[in-house]
Design an enzyme around this catalytic site. Structure first.
Site, mmCIF file in Angstrom:
data_model
loop_
_atom_site.group_PDB
_atom_site.id
_atom_site.type_symbol
_atom_site.label_atom_id
_atom_site.label_comp_id
_atom_site.label_asym_id
_atom_site.label_seq_id
_atom_site.Cartn_x
_atom_site.Cartn_y
_atom_site.Cartn_z
ATOM 1 N N PHE A 150 69.783 42.837 93.867
ATOM 2 C CA PHE A 150 68.663 41.961 93.551
ATOM 3 C C PHE A 150 69.150 40.509 93.652
ATOM 4 O O PHE A 150 70.194 40.165 93.102
ATOM 5 C CB PHE A 150 68.091 42.255 92.168
ATOM 6 N N ASP A 221 73.012 45.770 85.592
ATOM 7 C CA ASP A 221 71.642 45.273 85.525
ATOM 8 C C ASP A 221 70.745 46.508 85.434
ATOM 9 O O ASP A 221 70.642 47.286 86.389
ATOM 10 C CB ASP A 221 71.331 44.442 86.777
ATOM 11 N N TYR A 246 59.666 43.279 80.841
ATOM 12 C CA TYR A 246 58.263 43.356 81.281
ATOM 13 C C TYR A 246 57.990 44.494 82.248
ATOM 14 O O TYR A 246 56.867 44.690 82.674
ATOM 15 C CB TYR A 246 57.824 42.028 81.926
ATOM 16 N N LYS A 247 59.032 45.268 82.594
ATOM 17 C CA LYS A 247 58.821 46.353 83.557
ATOM 18 C C LYS A 247 58.478 47.643 82.803
ATOM 19 O O LYS A 247 57.393 47.760 82.261
ATOM 20 C CB LYS A 247 60.072 46.522 84.418
ATOM 21 N N ARG A 417 56.114 49.305 97.755
ATOM 22 C CA ARG A 417 56.866 49.888 96.641
ATOM 23 C C ARG A 417 55.864 50.420 95.621
ATOM 24 O O ARG A 417 54.936 49.718 95.223
ATOM 25 C CB ARG A 417 57.733 48.794 96.019
HETATM 26 C C1 LIG Z 1 67.060 44.134 89.244
HETATM 27 C C2 LIG Z 1 66.511 42.853 88.725
HETATM 28 N N1 LIG Z 1 67.338 41.982 88.126
HETATM 29 C C3 LIG Z 1 66.899 40.803 87.666
HETATM 30 C C4 LIG Z 1 65.582 40.437 87.782
HETATM 31 C C5 LIG Z 1 65.144 39.069 87.347
HETATM 32 O O1 LIG Z 1 64.585 39.042 86.110
HETATM 33 P P1 LIG Z 1 64.060 37.662 85.510
HETATM 34 O O2 LIG Z 1 63.096 37.078 86.482
HETATM 35 O O3 LIG Z 1 63.386 38.081 84.248
HETATM 36 O O4 LIG Z 1 65.200 36.788 85.274
HETATM 37 C C6 LIG Z 1 64.677 41.324 88.371
HETATM 38 C C7 LIG Z 1 63.248 40.956 88.504
HETATM 39 O O5 LIG Z 1 62.449 41.640 89.056
HETATM 40 C C8 LIG Z 1 65.162 42.559 88.864
HETATM 41 O O6 LIG Z 1 64.349 43.418 89.472
#
Ligand SMILES: Cc1ncc(COP(=O)(O)O)c(C=O)c1O
Length: 458
Positions: A150, A221, A246-247, A417
């Site tokens: 990511f 993560d 939030y997921k 997705r």
């Molecule tokens: C795997 C992963 N890591 C980190 C993040 C980033 O999170 P944030 O925008 O809350 O910092 C996301 C956001 O979708 C994600 O999917």
């Protein structure tokens, strides 16, 4: 790959599915109805506000609204904020919320209550733990991750390297080489447990062991696995973890994130963002910074009380569900979705990507198609809501918000997705979603110009 514009007369192949249990229904519909009727998680669906006419397949990006969050926010806003005013920091224990909600999330990830805190965003927490890990092992100069991780994870590694200015380097290795690439120079391995695009899942315990065998630390993560499957950070011996609220936790848009640090690192934990609420005595208002004991020092400034209240509701709801059951149903729904897409939509150029049937996987299914963005917009217009992720190889030219997608964008197989969230999705929803996808592909309705206008958020 078949050109979807020229295949509108293709007859979809027959789908091998279970024998019907109700003679009035076709075999597939009947098997979905039977599975839904026997589903022990089915009652959870009523706990969420799900709009009529919508099949919500994006809970891996933004979970839906739990009904209880409305009531809870009403109380927090009108009573605690409206009437209690500043007294509520103590009287309603607003000040304790980051640790309290963290302790609840700890139960979802196999951590001790004092090892998890809710603070800031996943990105900010990543920065804190990356710097902490690099400062803890100053003789080691490498951070190991994978290409296509990511983006924020990779960007924050770069940020940490830049701000520390000590010459650390980021090494990206394919996932199958990660274990072998951990060496005596590796300070930190940073990986996303479930890949955001493909749903591939790492063996958390095995990769943690490999990192430790080389003397490296590891940060997971958990954004795409937190609340979607059982996780045991303690059993794996993981050093650090972060994850979105939030997921799958259904904490609401912009919900704060979790951060985990194993207790054995607490005493020496250094944060690059030593703010006043991570101070040992915030209300002593001392000039010099003294870190709070343990993970509390990772709190930097004032916590977002309203967002924390909504997140707490989502976490409590998730704690009522058995995560083993959630993961089992997720697998069944994902496998069904995959099988139906392959049977009904492959002829129109749709290709399921990610782990093969039976392999470990996360809770979303990605489908490549030459016009994935437009197909997803056409699906959303029909109430089947998922999202689109650009192909990893596509350069940053992918488009500007409000402009039509560039002609050649479709040559990069971006993916549609689909989040598979067992607390509120039914087997019948999966079947219906594939039916709509097949209709969108067969009719070619996605070719309408309105479906090609790129939005700011895809
Ligand atoms: C795997 C992963 N890591 C980190 C993040 C980033 O999170 P944030 O925008 O809350 O910092 C996301 C956001 O979708 C994600 O999917």
């Amino acid at each position: 790959m078949t050109d979807p514009t020229t295949t509108s007369l293709t007859t979809p192949p027959t789908i091998p599915m279970p024998t019907p249990t109700t003679s009035a229904l076709d075999p597939i519909t009947a098997s979905a109805a039977a599975l839904d009727a026997a589903d022990p998680l089915a009652p959870f669906r009523a706990r969420f506000a799900l709009p009529d006419g919508v099949i919500y397949l994006d809970g891996n990006s933004l979970g839906p609204l739990p009904h209880a969050a409305v009531a809870r926010l009403q109380t927090v806003v009108t009573e605690e904020w409206g009437t209690g005013l500043i007294r509520s920091w103590n009287d309603a224990d607003w000040i304790g919320a980051p640790a309290r909600v963290g302790a609840k999330i700890a139960r979802l990830v196999g951590a001790a209550p004092h090892e998890v805190l809710v603070a800031d965003s996943t990105s900010v927490n990543l920065y804190k733990v990356i710097v902490a890990a690099l400062l803890a092992q100053p003789e080691r100069m490498t951070i190991l991750s994978e290409p296509g991780n990511f983006p924020t994870d990779l960007y924050l590694i770069e940020s940490a390297i830049r701000t520390l200015g000590r010459g650390h380097r980021l090494v990206l290795a394919p996932r199958e080489e990660i274990a072998a690439r951990c060496d005596a120079d590796t300070a930190l391995v940073l990986l996303t447990h479930v890949h955001y695009r493909t749903a591939e899942v790492y063996d958390l315990a095995a990769v943690t062991r490999a990192a430790h065998a080389a003397g490296a630390r590891i940060c997971w993560d958990l954004s795409h696995s937190l609340g979607a499957m059982p996780i045991d950070l303690a059993a794996a011996g993981a050093d650090y973890a972060v994850g979105c609220g939030y997921k799958f936790l259904n904490g609401g848009p912009g919900a704060p994130a979790m951060v985990y640090v194993a207790e054995r690192h607490h005493a020496t934990l250094e944060t690059p963002l030593g703010g006043w609420l991570g101070h040992a005595r915030p209300f002593a208002f001392e000039d010099a910074y003294t870190p709070a004991p343990g993970i509390a020092r990772l709190q930097c400034g004032t916590p977002p009380v309203l967002s924390l209240a909504a997140l707490e509701v989502g976490v409590e709801l998730m704690l009522e569900a058995d995560l083993t059951r959630v993961a089992e149903k997720s697998r069944a729904l994902c496998e069904r979705f995959r099988a139906l897409v392959e049977a009904r939509c492959a002829a129109y150029g749709a290709q399921v990507v990610g782990p093969p049937p039976g392999a470990p996987r996360g809770s979303h299914v990605s489908i490549a198609h030459p016009a994935a963005y437009a197909v997803m917009q056409a699906l959303i217009a029909r109430g089947v809501i998922g999202d689109y992720r650009v192909a990893p190889s596509a350069p940053a030219r992918a488009g500007v918000a409000g402009a039509p997608m560039e002609e050649d964008d479709s040559r990069h197989a971006g993916v549609m997705r689909f989040g598979i969230t067992p607390l509120y999705l039914r087997f019948a929803d999966v079947d219906r979603a594939v039916e709509v996808l097949e209709e969108v592909l067969r009719t070619g309705v996605w070719q309408e110009p309105r479906f090609h206008v790129r939005q700011a958020v895809t």
